[in-house]
Design an enzyme around this catalytic site. Structure first.
Site, mmCIF file in Angstrom:
data_model
loop_
_atom_site.group_PDB
_atom_site.id
_atom_site.type_symbol
_atom_site.label_atom_id
_atom_site.label_comp_id
_atom_site.label_asym_id
_atom_site.label_seq_id
_atom_site.Cartn_x
_atom_site.Cartn_y
_atom_site.Cartn_z
ATOM 1 N N ASN A 184 0.861 -1.185 0.000
ATOM 2 C CA ASN A 184 0.000 0.000 0.000
ATOM 3 C C ASN A 184 0.895 1.231 0.000
ATOM 4 O OD1 ASN A 184 -2.308 -1.667 0.302
ATOM 5 N ND2 ASN A 184 -1.950 -1.790 2.496
ATOM 6 N N HIS A 204 7.062 -1.417 3.051
ATOM 7 C CA HIS A 204 6.926 -2.844 3.402
ATOM 8 C C HIS A 204 6.082 -3.566 2.378
ATOM 9 C CE1 HIS A 204 3.769 -0.497 5.342
ATOM 10 N NE2 HIS A 204 2.975 -1.539 5.151
HETATM 11 P P1 AMP Z 1 -0.022 -0.609 5.738
HETATM 12 O O1 AMP Z 1 -1.419 -0.249 6.164
HETATM 13 O O2 AMP Z 1 0.075 -1.188 4.371
HETATM 14 O O3 AMP Z 1 0.917 0.564 5.952
HETATM 15 O O4 AMP Z 1 0.428 -1.785 6.701
HETATM 16 C C1 AMP Z 1 0.933 -1.598 7.976
HETATM 17 C C2 AMP Z 1 0.774 -2.908 8.680
HETATM 18 O O5 AMP Z 1 1.617 -2.895 9.805
HETATM 19 C C3 AMP Z 1 -0.656 -3.166 9.200
HETATM 20 O O6 AMP Z 1 -1.170 -4.347 8.614
HETATM 21 C C4 AMP Z 1 -0.463 -3.295 10.711
HETATM 22 O O7 AMP Z 1 -1.272 -4.291 11.268
HETATM 23 C C5 AMP Z 1 1.015 -3.625 10.818
HETATM 24 N N1 AMP Z 1 1.639 -3.203 12.056
HETATM 25 C C6 AMP Z 1 1.570 -1.993 12.656
HETATM 26 N N2 AMP Z 1 2.304 -1.986 13.788
HETATM 27 C C7 AMP Z 1 2.855 -3.220 13.894
HETATM 28 C C8 AMP Z 1 3.718 -3.846 14.856
HETATM 29 N N3 AMP Z 1 4.135 -3.197 15.939
HETATM 30 N N4 AMP Z 1 4.076 -5.130 14.656
HETATM 31 C C9 AMP Z 1 3.649 -5.806 13.569
HETATM 32 N N5 AMP Z 1 2.841 -5.268 12.640
HETATM 33 C C10 AMP Z 1 2.435 -4.003 12.795
#
Ligand code: AMP
Ligand code: ZN
Length: 143
Positions: free
Chosen positions: A85, A98
């Protein structure tokens, strides 16, 4: 600015890390779409897909391919989605680039956006609009 993924990389925040090398880190998403949903990040901080240098991106994509294969095999998944995203409107919530690896299982859920139809001539117009900038910027592309 504080970055949760940098903190995970620096071991200042906890995460379920599944892979790590010099350039890349992979850990489980805390809000998984399916169990085993994995995130792959470059260790260096880049905001999004467009700002990752080629060498880093090559390594990240290669690691993502390897980890996706292992996730699929270890969870006996039927398939997987690779998603990135980029930008708030596209659903980005963490501004450290990511890749999502989402294992998929028969009949788990459907992602089905409404598809559009091009009006007559519009397919060509969109093609031309994009191609004109491809010509303008092609010098910065290193294949
Ligand atoms: P996006 O919305 O594509 O930016 O994805 C960010 C992702 O990071 C989401 O699916 C969250 O659930 C995940 N996320 C946020 N904080 C953490 C964390 N501390 N550990 C693991 N995943 C996380
Ligand atoms: Zn970061």
């Amino acid at each position: 600015m504080e970055c949760i993924f940098c903190n995970i990389k620096d071991k200042k925040a906890e995460a379920e890390i599944i892979f790590e090398d010099e350039h890349v880190l992979a850990f489980l998403d805390i809000q998984p779409v399916n169990y085993g949903h994995t995130l792959v990040i470059p260790k260096k901080h880049y905001d999004n897909f467009l700002t990752v240098p080629k060498d880093e991106l090559d390594k990240l994509i290669h690691a993502t391919q390897f980890i996706a294969g292992v996730v699929k095999r270890s969870l006996k998944a039927d398939g997987f989605n690779i998603i990135s995203n980029n930008g708030h409107t596209a659903g980005q919530s963490v501004y450290h680039f990511h890749m999502h690896i989402i294992p998929r299982f028969h009949n788990d859920f459907t992602i089905k956006p409404m598809v559009k139809a091009y009006a007559s001539g519009a397919l060509r117009e969109y093609g031309e609009q994009i191609r004109s900038l491809i010509s303008k910027y092609k010098d910065i592309y290193i294949g």
